[in-house]
Design a protein around this motif. Structure first.
Motif, PDB file in Angstrom:
ATOM      1  N   ARG A 150       0.820  -1.201   0.000  1.00  0.00           N
ATOM      2  CA  ARG A 150       0.000   0.000   0.000  1.00  0.00           C
ATOM      3  C   ARG A 150       0.866   1.268   0.000  1.00  0.00           C
ATOM      4  O   ARG A 150       0.582   2.234  -0.706  1.00  0.00           O
ATOM      5  CB  ARG A 150      -0.932   0.019   1.218  1.00  0.00           C
ATOM      6  N   ASP A 153       2.138   1.877  -3.383  1.00  0.00           N
ATOM      7  CA  ASP A 153       1.073   2.432  -4.216  1.00  0.00           C
ATOM      8  C   ASP A 153       1.001   3.943  -4.027  1.00  0.00           C
ATOM      9  O   ASP A 153       0.864   4.711  -4.979  1.00  0.00           O
ATOM     10  CB  ASP A 153      -0.252   1.763  -3.828  1.00  0.00           C
ATOM     11  N   ARG A 154       1.132   4.353  -2.771  1.00  0.00           N
ATOM     12  CA  ARG A 154       1.104   5.783  -2.447  1.00  0.00           C
ATOM     13  C   ARG A 154       2.271   6.495  -3.129  1.00  0.00           C
ATOM     14  O   ARG A 154       2.105   7.570  -3.709  1.00  0.00           O
ATOM     15  CB  ARG A 154       1.192   5.936  -0.928  1.00  0.00           C
ATOM     16  N   LEU A 156       3.872   5.563  -5.771  1.00  0.00           N
ATOM     17  CA  LEU A 156       3.640   5.602  -7.221  1.00  0.00           C
ATOM     18  C   LEU A 156       2.722   6.761  -7.591  1.00  0.00           C
ATOM     19  O   LEU A 156       2.905   7.406  -8.623  1.00  0.00           O
ATOM     20  CB  LEU A 156       3.052   4.271  -7.699  1.00  0.00           C
ATOM     21  N   GLY A 157       1.750   7.006  -6.727  1.00  0.00           N
ATOM     22  CA  GLY A 157       0.864   8.153  -6.953  1.00  0.00           C
ATOM     23  C   GLY A 157       1.634   9.463  -6.923  1.00  0.00           C
ATOM     24  O   GLY A 157       1.411  10.359  -7.742  1.00  0.00           O
ATOM     25  N   LEU A 158       2.568   9.576  -5.983  1.00  0.00           N
ATOM     26  CA  LEU A 158       3.360  10.808  -5.881  1.00  0.00           C
ATOM     27  C   LEU A 158       4.308  10.933  -7.070  1.00  0.00           C
ATOM     28  O   LEU A 158       4.500  12.020  -7.609  1.00  0.00           O
ATOM     29  CB  LEU A 158       4.160  10.822  -4.570  1.00  0.00           C
ATOM     30  N   SER A 161       2.602  12.422  -9.897  1.00  0.00           N
ATOM     31  CA  SER A 161       1.980  13.741  -9.789  1.00  0.00           C
ATOM     32  C   SER A 161       2.894  14.833  -9.240  1.00  0.00           C
ATOM     33  O   SER A 161       2.629  16.005  -9.424  1.00  0.00           O
ATOM     34  CB  SER A 161       0.730  13.657  -8.904  1.00  0.00           C
ATOM     35  N   GLU A 175       8.800   3.724 -14.059  1.00  0.00           N
ATOM     36  CA  GLU A 175       8.701   3.032 -12.774  1.00  0.00           C
ATOM     37  C   GLU A 175       9.089   1.563 -12.902  1.00  0.00           C
ATOM     38  O   GLU A 175       8.733   0.905 -13.881  1.00  0.00           O
ATOM     39  CB  GLU A 175       7.256   3.130 -12.257  1.00  0.00           C
ATOM     40  N   ASP A 200      -0.557  -7.352  -9.578  1.00  0.00           N
ATOM     41  CA  ASP A 200      -1.967  -7.005  -9.803  1.00  0.00           C
ATOM     42  C   ASP A 200      -2.303  -5.679  -9.148  1.00  0.00           C
ATOM     43  O   ASP A 200      -3.005  -4.847  -9.706  1.00  0.00           O
ATOM     44  CB  ASP A 200      -2.881  -8.081  -9.190  1.00  0.00           C
ATOM     45  N   ILE A 201      -1.796  -5.504  -7.930  1.00  0.00           N
ATOM     46  CA  ILE A 201      -2.144  -4.301  -7.174  1.00  0.00           C
ATOM     47  C   ILE A 201      -1.404  -3.082  -7.711  1.00  0.00           C
ATOM     48  O   ILE A 201      -1.988  -2.031  -7.918  1.00  0.00           O
ATOM     49  CB  ILE A 201      -1.845  -4.500  -5.671  1.00  0.00           C
ATOM     50  N   LEU A 202      -0.114  -3.217  -7.945  1.00  0.00           N
ATOM     51  CA  LEU A 202       0.683  -2.031  -8.279  1.00  0.00           C
ATOM     52  C   LEU A 202       0.703  -1.730  -9.772  1.00  0.00           C
ATOM     53  O   LEU A 202       0.904  -0.571 -10.164  1.00  0.00           O
ATOM     54  CB  LEU A 202       2.109  -2.181  -7.749  1.00  0.00           C
ATOM     55  N   ALA A 203       0.517  -2.756 -10.592  1.00  0.00           N
ATOM     56  CA  ALA A 203       0.410  -2.555 -12.042  1.00  0.00           C
ATOM     57  C   ALA A 203       1.571  -1.771 -12.643  1.00  0.00           C
ATOM     58  O   ALA A 203       1.364  -0.829 -13.408  1.00  0.00           O
ATOM     59  CB  ALA A 203      -0.927  -1.894 -12.377  1.00  0.00           C
ATOM     60  N   ILE A 204       2.796  -2.110 -12.275  1.00  0.00           N
ATOM     61  CA  ILE A 204       3.967  -1.533 -12.956  1.00  0.00           C
ATOM     62  C   ILE A 204       4.914  -2.685 -13.301  1.00  0.00           C
ATOM     63  O   ILE A 204       4.832  -3.756 -12.710  1.00  0.00           O
ATOM     64  CB  ILE A 204       4.713  -0.462 -12.106  1.00  0.00           C
TER      65      ILE A 204
END
Lengths: 270, 244
Positions: A150, A153-154, A156-158, A161, A175, A200-204
């Protein structure tokens, strides 16, 4: 063209510094002039893992504050001439990393280095932000457990953006997912998330899987990047990752449980 | 504050606010002869549509210093069958002249409706009734994963995500929510109170789902529907999850 790579994770203790050290060493051993920077100001560790803690005179913050020149602070690795370490300051705090200061150091390094590896601190605060802001590529280090996934994932969002590339509308940071402390046996028993679950969750794209290995702790304590130990599984796995990073097609290893020998088959070992 | 007239049976009127859609005739340049000719042509195409149609004349695009004969402009517009009700934009002296002609000087739209929309209105008026204004974008589509810590909220319509929504992420829409991946975060549909909004996802692993403020947390999901493709709707004040 110099590439800036950030090694990041969000969560602490997943193997960012181990990975930074191994990766920088791996790139240097392949003949690329590489600098590795410790962004963990206040909790510096990279110098220990690289085994150069006794040679630290000036650090990253000294260079930013113009108290030392960059080449005074860079420590050359004793094992390969292509590798230089820029240690963090242990006494300052992360606010010492100013945007202009970090950019100045990175652009000066870009004049002569092929790769700059930025070892990010844990968390999503200023230090981690500075480590990722100028990156071209990111290695997201993740352990096979849900809290680490998790946090990744956070991050990756940063990365998608809050980086300079996004601000300047250039192509986004590339990535790579690096799974560390992986134990195929425990995955089989359902105690650990599998490579597939995490992808599956992170998709990179997956850069590699580093198996749980005693060699990592030994290497850290000896101040030798684990990639140098080519007889250890972790060392081999990091070596594969560097090769993949440089564009080679290397098959994934260490993701399936070890085949049991004839002996344990007969005697029904678990 | 309630209007006293509402409760006063002797009152002969109520004073209320209302918004009307009125075409805006936006003058691009100070060429009244050409305006007269082009307006005549426009009216010829749809005479009934424009007969006695109220119109606001916009001087916004004109130069401030332009010596405009407002009286002539208004006369031309009237002669073509329009009913000019006011002007908008233009310098103070023209507003005074408009007031003398018993025309209202309308301010730019209050309430934050973007001025950028004005060309659309102008276009609609100029293109006559045969071409309707382009429909407004009502649905937003997101193709990238929504990561932990990110929050995506749309102000109108539906929200569609073509990837997964991570644990710790939030998505919200006044309409329905469609997730063509795993929904692991929180989803809020019917944010404006719409009871008919629904949530659809390929894989239900959400932390929380809500429609029009009625919510369910992960713990309350039936075990048989976990990780399944489902739809969620509001019925009788409760959320119902059914497999797709």
């Amino acid at each position: 063209m110099t590439k800036i790579i950030v090694v990041t994770s969000g969560k602490g203790g997943v193997g960012k510094t181990t990975t930074s050290a191994a990766f920088a060493m791996g790139l240097a051993l392949e003949g690329y002039k590489t600098a590795v920077i410790d962004f963990d100001v206040g909790l510096r560790n990279l110098d220990l893992v690289m085994g150069c803690e006794r040679r630290v005179v000036y650090d990253f913050v000294n260079v930013i504050n113009k108290e030392a020149r960059l080449n005074q602070a860079l420590i050359r690795d004793k094992r390969t001439e292509n590798l230089y370490i820029l240690p963090a300051s242990q006494t300052k705090d992360k606010e010492s990393l100013t945007m202009e200061g970090v950019e100045g150091v990175l652009s000066e390094l870009s004049e002569s280095f092929d790769y700059i590896v930025c070892d990010s601190p844990a968390g999503i605060e200023h230090g981690a932000f500075m480590a990722m802001y100028f990156a071209d590529e990111a290695i997201v280090v993740t352990n096979p457990e849900i809290s680490s996934v998790r946090d990744s994932d956070r991050i990756l969002g940063l990365l998608a953006s809050k980086t300079k590339r996004v601000v300047e509308s250039r192509p986004p940071v590339k990535e790579h997912l690096l799974l560390t402390r992986y134990s195929p046996e425990r995955v089989l028993k359902g105690e650990m998330l599998s490579v597939k679950d995490i992808q599956d969750i992170l998709a990179i794209p997956l850069l590699g899987v580093i198996p749980e290995s005693e060699a990592v702790l030994t290497a850290s304590n000896q101040g030798v990047p684990v990639i140098v130990n080519r007889s250890s599984e972790a060392g081999m796995a990091y070596h594969d990752c560097v090769a993949r990073f440089l564009g080679e097609d290397v098959e994934m290893r260490f993701i399936d449980p070890k085949k049991k020998g004839l002996f344990s088959k007969f005697f029904g070992g678990n | 504050m309630s209007s006293p007239a509402k409760y006063d049976s002797r009152a002969v009127f109520d004073l209320k606010g209302a918004a009307f859609t009125i075409p805006v005739l936006s003058l691009r340049r100070n060429d009244l002869d050409e305006l007269s000719a082009q307006l005549a042509e426009k009216v010829r195409q749809a005479p009934d549509f424009f007969h006695n149609a109220p119109v606001v004349v916009s001087l916004r695009e004109l130069d401030e210093d332009e010596e405009l004969d407002l009286a002539l402009l208004i006369r031309i517009v009237r002669e073509r069958g329009f009913l000019p009700v006011g002007i908008t934009g233009g310098p103070e002296r023209l507003k005074k002249r408009a007031a003398a002609m018993e025309l209202a000087a309308l301010a730019a739209r209050a309430g934050g409706r973007p001025l950028a929309e004005e060309p659309e209105v102008k276009e609609a008026a100029a293109e006559a009734s045969s071409v309707p204004a382009p429909p407004q974008e009502v649905s937003r589509i997101i193709t990238e994963p929504v990561r932990s810590g990110q929050s995506v909220a749309v102000s109108q319509g539906d929200l569609t995500v073509l990837a997964s929504v991570g644990s710790g992420a939030e998505i919200a829409a006044p309409g329905s929510i469609h997730v063509y991946g795993a929904l692991r975060g929180r989803a809020f549909a019917g944010c404006g109170g719409s009871q008919t909004a629904r949530i659809f996802c390929q894989k239900l692993e959400a932390e929380l789902v809500a429609i029009a403020g009625v919510h369910l947390v992960s713990e309350d999901f039936p075990a048989s529907l976990r990780s399944k493709a489902v739809q969620i709707r509001l019925h009788g004040g409760r959320l119902h999850i059914t497999a797709l």
